[in-house]
Design a protein around this motif. Structure first.
Motif, short mmCIF file in Angstrom:
data_model
loop_
_atom_site.label_atom_id
_atom_site.label_comp_id
_atom_site.label_asym_id
_atom_site.label_seq_id
_atom_site.Cartn_x
_atom_site.Cartn_y
_atom_site.Cartn_z
N SER A 189 0.83 -1.21 0.00
CA SER A 189 0.00 0.00 0.00
C SER A 189 0.86 1.26 0.00
N ALA A 190 1.99 1.22 0.69
CA ALA A 190 2.89 2.37 0.71
C ALA A 190 3.43 2.65 -0.68
N ALA A 191 3.88 1.62 -1.36
CA ALA A 191 4.43 1.79 -2.70
C ALA A 191 3.35 2.22 -3.69
N LEU A 192 2.20 1.57 -3.64
CA LEU A 192 1.13 1.92 -4.57
C LEU A 192 0.70 3.37 -4.41
N SER A 193 0.48 3.79 -3.17
CA SER A 193 -0.03 5.14 -2.94
C SER A 193 0.99 6.19 -3.37
#
Length: 478
Positions: A189-193
């Motif tokens: 989620s950190a990378a995607l966002s």
């Protein structure tokens, strides 16, 4: 395609300064490299899909894989590719300054540079763990590939730059993609966002309640993602996001999507590059959803197939004992896979009981003479503390990998002089609470044998001198 890519100074025009995208646009060279989706591990199938199609599984329901035209790539020999890749390291030429996009021809060969979304990820530190290897393992050639030294603090950046770049391309083509969604144990989620925020694309994140660290939770929130916290575990979130993306114009970003593995495989190529194209004996990878161990295999195998190296390393997948379906499958002699109910583990990013990429991982391990090991909670936390005491600052998942290494070294499988690479998947700063709890001896059922709590002393010179003298007497003497 020129050999190798030569850097050109960024020039200015009457209309203003050129940026690196403008410069790249002026020096684009045609080539005939292509890639497409095919059913995973089904060489006789004629089924294939363009990478511009929105598809996650084959007609039979199996996983897909990105297939590259190796015939076209092999028109250039291994020395040519090594020279090309080496010429791009550490440069700012768009997009080749990225450790992922420096291998663009092997990743997404047909994407336009204008569509690429990159934070110049990759090129992560490969360091000699000299003291840890010597003092705790009696090993002389131990290395740690610190993929957590990255834009959002984990290896997930390597895959997400590829996936979000392709989504950016699809949206420009007018495809029905409103946003990108994922289920996550934190790092995905950190990378995607972050990458969606850079491209101005909405991101939607499903997180399990109370299963990730605060540091991991704050990343998608800070990057503007729409975060939904669901009262379930990762496997429940994964089931939900698959159902949602089947009904809404939201692109699925989990490793069910094989695009991410194209970026993650570049870490394997990078390891070879950092060793001046010499092949290590072992590479140890923590495993949860199990896409990464296949990605490493794929990177090594492409280098073998295209003549950059003459062999591949043996792979080890390391699992937490509280979430160990692959380990149990391996110990059964690959007889029958059974999903498990993942129990709570400090290695929260691999707390997955029903991994999507189980077939990919088994294929990688069987074709690299690989091994699966596990680590209990006490073992992984002790390994993390030991590593930190030698100057590292690793995540619990790396503690799992180090435990696997320790067991294989003690059993004689890995030798004292074998060149061994442990893949560190996330930065230790994401898991400070687990370190605080360990050094405070605040973890039930774990002895915390290597805890190093602060010593509290009154504001008195004599007392300070007493504790310092006591410390100096027991401190190691060089």
């Amino acid at each position: 395609l020129p050999h190798p890519t030569r850097l050109r100074p960024i020039t200015c025009t009457a209309n203003g300064a050129q940026n690196i995208r403008d410069e790249a646009r002026r020096h684009t060279h045609p080539h005939n490299f292509t890639a497409c989706y095919v059913p995973f591990n089904d060489p006789i199938s004629s089924e294939s899909y363009s990478l511009d199609e929105i598809v996650y599984r084959s007609r039979s329901g199996s996983l897909l894989d990105v297939h590259h035209d190796l015939t076209a790539l092999s028109n250039f020999d291994g020395e040519w590719w090594k020279s090309l890749f080496d010429s791009r390291v550490g440069k700012t030429t768009w997009p080749y300054g990225s450790g992922v996009w420096s291998k663009k021809e092997w990743v997404l060969p047909e994407i336009d540079g204008d569509d690429i979304v990159s934070a110049f990820e990759g090129n992560s530190n490969l360091f000699w763990a000299e003291r840890y290897g010597k003092e705790f393992l009696d090993m002389s050639d131990l290395w740690v590939k610190h993929c957590g030294i990255s834009h959002t603090g984990s290896f997930k950046d390597l895959g997400m730059t590829v996936l979000v770049s392709q989504v950016n391309r699809l949206r420009k083509m007018g495809r029905p993609v409103y946003g990108v969604g994922c289920a996550s144990t934190g790092d995905t989620s950190a990378a995607l966002s972050a990458y969606c925020a850079a491209a101005g694309i909405p991101s939607i994140v499903f997180l399990p309640v109370d299963k990730i660290s605060v540091a991991q939770l704050v990343q998608p929130i800070a990057n503007g993602a729409f975060v939904i916290s669901i009262d379930t575990d990762f496997d429940g979130c994964m089931k939900m996001i698959r159902e949602v993306t089947a009904e809404l114009p939201i692109y699925l970003a989990n490793s069910l999507n094989s695009l991410r593995l194209e970026g993650q495989k570049t870490a394997a190529i990078e390891i070879l590059q950092q060793f001046d194209w010499q092949v290590p004996d072992w590479v140890i990878v923590p495993g949860g959803n199990l896409g990464n161990v296949y990605a490493f295999y794929k990177g090594f195998k492409m280098c073998l197939d295209l003549g950059l190296v003459d062999r591949i390393p043996r792979l080890v997948c390391a699992q937490a004992a509280n979430a160990n379906p692959l380990y149990l499958y391996y110990k059964s002699g690959w007889k029958e896979f059974k999903a498990v109910k993942a129990e709570t583990t400090f290695a929260s990013a691999i707390q997955i009981g029903d991994p999507v990429s189980i077939d990919r991982a088994v294929f990688a391990l069987q074709n690299s003479n690989g091994i699966v090991e596990e680590a209990t909670e006490e073992e992984l936390m002790d390994a993390m503390a030991q590593a930190d005491s030698t100057g590292m600052f690793i995540c619990p998942h790396t503690g799992v990998a180090l435990t696997a290494l320790s067991k294989l070294k003690r059993s004689g499988v890995i030798g004292p002089h074998d060149r061994t690479v442990v893949v560190s998947t996330a930065h230790g700063l994401k898991f400070t609470q687990s370190k605080i709890d360990y050094h405070s001896k605040n973890i039930g059922d774990i002895a915390c044998r290597y805890a190093n709590p602060p010593v509290q002393v009154k504001d008195d010179f004599g007392m300070v001198m007493d504790v310092l003298k006591t410390y100096l007497k027991r401190a190691p003497q060089k």
